[in-house]
Design a protein around this motif. Structure first.
Motif, PDB file in Angstrom:
ATOM      1  N   ILE A  25       0.837  -1.202   0.000  1.00  0.00           N
ATOM      2  CA  ILE A  25       0.000   0.000   0.000  1.00  0.00           C
ATOM      3  C   ILE A  25       0.874   1.255   0.000  1.00  0.00           C
ATOM      4  O   ILE A  25       0.630   2.209  -0.748  1.00  0.00           O
ATOM      5  CB  ILE A  25      -0.948   0.007   1.208  1.00  0.00           C
ATOM      6  CG1 ILE A  25      -2.043  -1.055   1.021  1.00  0.00           C
ATOM      7  CG2 ILE A  25      -1.592   1.387   1.393  1.00  0.00           C
ATOM      8  CD1 ILE A  25      -2.909  -1.250   2.252  1.00  0.00           C
ATOM      9  N   ALA A 163     -10.633  -2.207   0.415  1.00  0.00           N
ATOM     10  CA  ALA A 163      -9.964  -1.278   1.325  1.00  0.00           C
ATOM     11  C   ALA A 163      -8.509  -1.067   0.926  1.00  0.00           C
ATOM     12  O   ALA A 163      -7.984   0.052   1.000  1.00  0.00           O
ATOM     13  CB  ALA A 163     -10.054  -1.790   2.760  1.00  0.00           C
ATOM     14  N   ALA A 167      -7.037   2.376  -0.260  1.00  0.00           N
ATOM     15  CA  ALA A 167      -5.982   2.987   0.550  1.00  0.00           C
ATOM     16  C   ALA A 167      -4.846   3.507  -0.324  1.00  0.00           C
ATOM     17  O   ALA A 167      -4.254   4.561  -0.030  1.00  0.00           O
ATOM     18  CB  ALA A 167      -5.440   1.974   1.563  1.00  0.00           C
ATOM     19  N   ALA A 170      -6.153   6.609  -1.701  1.00  0.00           N
ATOM     20  CA  ALA A 170      -6.329   7.624  -0.663  1.00  0.00           C
ATOM     21  C   ALA A 170      -5.070   8.440  -0.427  1.00  0.00           C
ATOM     22  O   ALA A 170      -5.141   9.559   0.104  1.00  0.00           O
ATOM     23  CB  ALA A 170      -6.767   6.963   0.655  1.00  0.00           C
ATOM     24  N   TRP A 361     -10.518   8.335   3.349  1.00  0.00           N
ATOM     25  CA  TRP A 361     -10.365   7.295   4.362  1.00  0.00           C
ATOM     26  C   TRP A 361     -11.692   6.770   4.875  1.00  0.00           C
ATOM     27  O   TRP A 361     -11.755   5.658   5.413  1.00  0.00           O
ATOM     28  CB  TRP A 361      -9.458   7.802   5.486  1.00  0.00           C
ATOM     29  CG  TRP A 361      -8.059   7.948   4.957  1.00  0.00           C
ATOM     30  CD1 TRP A 361      -7.448   9.072   4.517  1.00  0.00           C
ATOM     31  CD2 TRP A 361      -7.127   6.886   4.717  1.00  0.00           C
ATOM     32  NE1 TRP A 361      -6.196   8.802   4.036  1.00  0.00           N
ATOM     33  CE2 TRP A 361      -5.967   7.470   4.149  1.00  0.00           C
ATOM     34  CE3 TRP A 361      -7.148   5.514   4.937  1.00  0.00           C
ATOM     35  CZ2 TRP A 361      -4.851   6.720   3.797  1.00  0.00           C
ATOM     36  CZ3 TRP A 361      -6.034   4.754   4.582  1.00  0.00           C
ATOM     37  CH2 TRP A 361      -4.903   5.360   4.027  1.00  0.00           C
ATOM     38  N   VAL A 364     -12.061   3.948   2.524  1.00  0.00           N
ATOM     39  CA  VAL A 364     -11.234   2.819   2.947  1.00  0.00           C
ATOM     40  C   VAL A 364     -11.931   2.036   4.061  1.00  0.00           C
ATOM     41  O   VAL A 364     -11.966   0.803   4.059  1.00  0.00           O
ATOM     42  CB  VAL A 364      -9.850   3.303   3.415  1.00  0.00           C
ATOM     43  CG1 VAL A 364      -9.040   2.151   3.997  1.00  0.00           C
ATOM     44  CG2 VAL A 364      -9.086   3.955   2.265  1.00  0.00           C
TER      45      VAL A 364
END
Length: 538
Positions: A25, A163, A167, A170, A361, A364
């Motif tokens: 990530i 997610a 992420a 994000a 977020w 996420v």
């Protein structure tokens, strides 16, 4: 009955969240941090460029970029991004995700530095050089979209895949925030350093020679995070799904995933032979079979991303003009050039901190609970509502006592774009297309988005050029006004709601289940597959 999948792919679907997932990530996300910084930092310095290079001695107000120059400076990177998304998306399926992943970073580092070093003997020369380097900067940024999304989707387990991909995206919020913070620090430092004789930075409307350093430093800073990430990108192995399903090397896929996920696999040659057989899943992108299976899906991902980016990039790139229109940022004539950069950066940083970053977020946190479809539909709905709520009583919001209400509601449109379609349009194309076409289809979807960004960058500039369509701005023809522009963006968001019905829900399903890549049924359950692997503690 589950589709037959190679043990290594099933193990990826049920693997526990491990340290390597978070590492991936960060590695992929730092690319998006850089992407957002590079794409949006230009809006912080656009007015400064006008004051430096288009100021006319004796003019009653500071200089502004001509509309065609402003459109080019703001939009040329999007043209490069569109081209990069198509090219690197295709290349990622042909050569592998990892082999071209580092090229995108090199392009970003080199052209971030080159943008800040733009040269020329005249204003047009400097702007032409800047546009040239920002096109190639955008080309590198474009490659990051399909490659990062595809790599993260193919590493993730099916329970938290949404997610993980969200992420990565994000990190874009932190990139936008970082752009504002860097501009604040640089402008504050220069304002303090030169706020003394013999420099006349206190004079309203003034532009000191040192202001030319500010925009260059801000643009060049984008090279730092990209350069720091290069080594770790080159250490990442190829994704198991590409190696197994496209390269047809199950033994290598098992070996790579054994290292990074601390799971021991045995490649099953009999199943490998079945999976490598050429069957009805060997259709190409331009085949009738692809049109039948995924044509509507591709239309859904491209149309929603296109419509979303018209609104999203219009709002981001020209929020300085909107804030000036409602009086939140003072007129340029009332402050010196350095302080104007500070004011613009402060406004955009506040928006990013209070709405943009939290919105990402929230996605996420809830995407694997609510699902992609619900979040995207909700985001488009509230963006539509808030755009109309800003536009219809626009005269009310321009009054001094109401301007903070305008800013608060305007911030909510950013929140719901990010807790909504701005994130989901990135996630879904990385999940619903076959592995051999996944990067290509994501690149096509993302390129459609950038086409929308170009429409927003060029169209909104002219549409919102004047807050009053009966007046002119700096001698240029008037636009239709910010009010009518906001109404148009509200209509665009409503169309996005309608196109969302063409996008399938991918929550909780494996990638192979979504794409139908494995045609043979297997008897093993997920629990049996999980039991057949041995997980080592991190």
């Amino acid at each position: 009955m589950a589709r037959e999948q190679q043990t290594v792919l099933n193990a990826l679907d049920v693997a526990k969240t491990q340290w390597y997932h978070f590492t991936a990530i960060v590695i992929a996300g730092m690319g998006f941090f850089t992407d957002a910084y590079d794409l949006f930092c230009i809006s912080l310095v656009t007015k400064l460029l006008g004051r430096i290079y288009y100021h006319v001695d004796g003019a009653p107000k500071p200089g502004t970029l001509p509309p065609n120059v402003s459109a080019a400076v703001n939009g040329v990177a999007f043209c490069g991004t569109l081209a990069g998304q198509l090219f690197f998306g295709w290349l990622g399926d042909k050569m592998g995700r990892k082999r071209v992943y580092g090229i995108t970073l090199i392009l970003m580092v080199v052209n971030s530095l080159a943008s800040g070093l733009s040269f020329g003997s005249s204003a047009k020369g400097v702007m032409a050089t800047l546009c040239f380097f920002r096109f190639w900067l955008g080309f590198g940024i474009g490659g990051d979209y399909p490659l990062s999304a595809t790599i993260m989707s193919e590493y993730a387990n099916k329970k938290t895949r949404g997610a993980f991909i969200a992420a990565v995206f994000a990190m874009q919020g932190f990139g936008i925030l970082a752009g504002g913070i860097v501009a604040l620090i640089v402008s504050a430092a220069f304002d303090h350093q030169f706020n003394a004789p013999p420099y006349s930075v206190d004079a309203v409307g003034s532009t000191v020679p040192e202001a030319d350093y500010i925009w260059r430093i801000i643009l060049m800073f984008g090279a730092i995070p990209a350069a720091l990430t290069y080594y770790w990108r080159m250490k990442m192995p190829e994704t198991a799904r590409y190696t197994a399903l496209v390269a047809k090397n199950f033994k290598q896929a098992a070996a790579d995933m054994s290292k990074v996920l601390q799971v021991e696999f045995e490649a099953e040659e009999e199943k490998a032979a079945k999976t490598t057989q050429v069957g009805k899943n060997s259709f190409g992108l331009f085949s009738k079979e692809f049109l039948k299976r995924h044509g509507l899906h591709l239309f859904g991902t491209t149309s929603t991303w296109f419509l979303l980016d018209i609104a999203f990039y219009s709002s981001n790139l020209f929020q300085k003009d909107i804030f000036s229109g409602v009086g939140w940022i003072p007129p340029a004539e009332t402050m010196n050039a350095i302080h104007e950069v500070y004011k613009i950066a402060r406004a955009q940083t506040l928006i990013a901190l209070c709405s943009t970053v939290p919105g990402y977020w929230f996605t996420v946190a809830f995407i694997d609970i609510m699902g992609r479809f619900a979040i995207q539909m909700m985001g488009f709905f509230f963006m539509t509502v808030f755009m109309f709520a800003l536009a219809i009583p626009y005269d009310h919001w321009t009054k001094r006592e109401n301007r903070f209400g305008f800013v608060a509601m305007y911030s909510l449109t950013f929140f719901f774009s990010n807790f909504g379609p701005n994130a989901t349009t990135f996630v879904v194309p990385a999940e619903i297309f076959p592995a051999r076409l996944r990067s290509t289809c994501h690149g096509i979807s993302a390129a459609a988005g950038k086409a929308g960004a170009i429409v927003g960058a060029f169209g909104f500039l002219y549409a919102a050029q004047s807050t009053n369509p009966t007046k002119t701005d700096a001698g240029y023809p008037p636009g239709i006004g910010i009010k009518n522009s906001l109404i148009m963006l509200g209509c665009v968001n409503f169309l996005g709601m309608l196109c969302t019905f063409c996008v399938p829900e991918s929550k909780g399903k494996s990638l192979e289940e979504l794409t139908g890549e494995n045609e043979e049924d297997i008897e093993e359950t997920t629990d049996q597959i999980a039991a057949s692997t041995r997980t080592f503690p991190v």
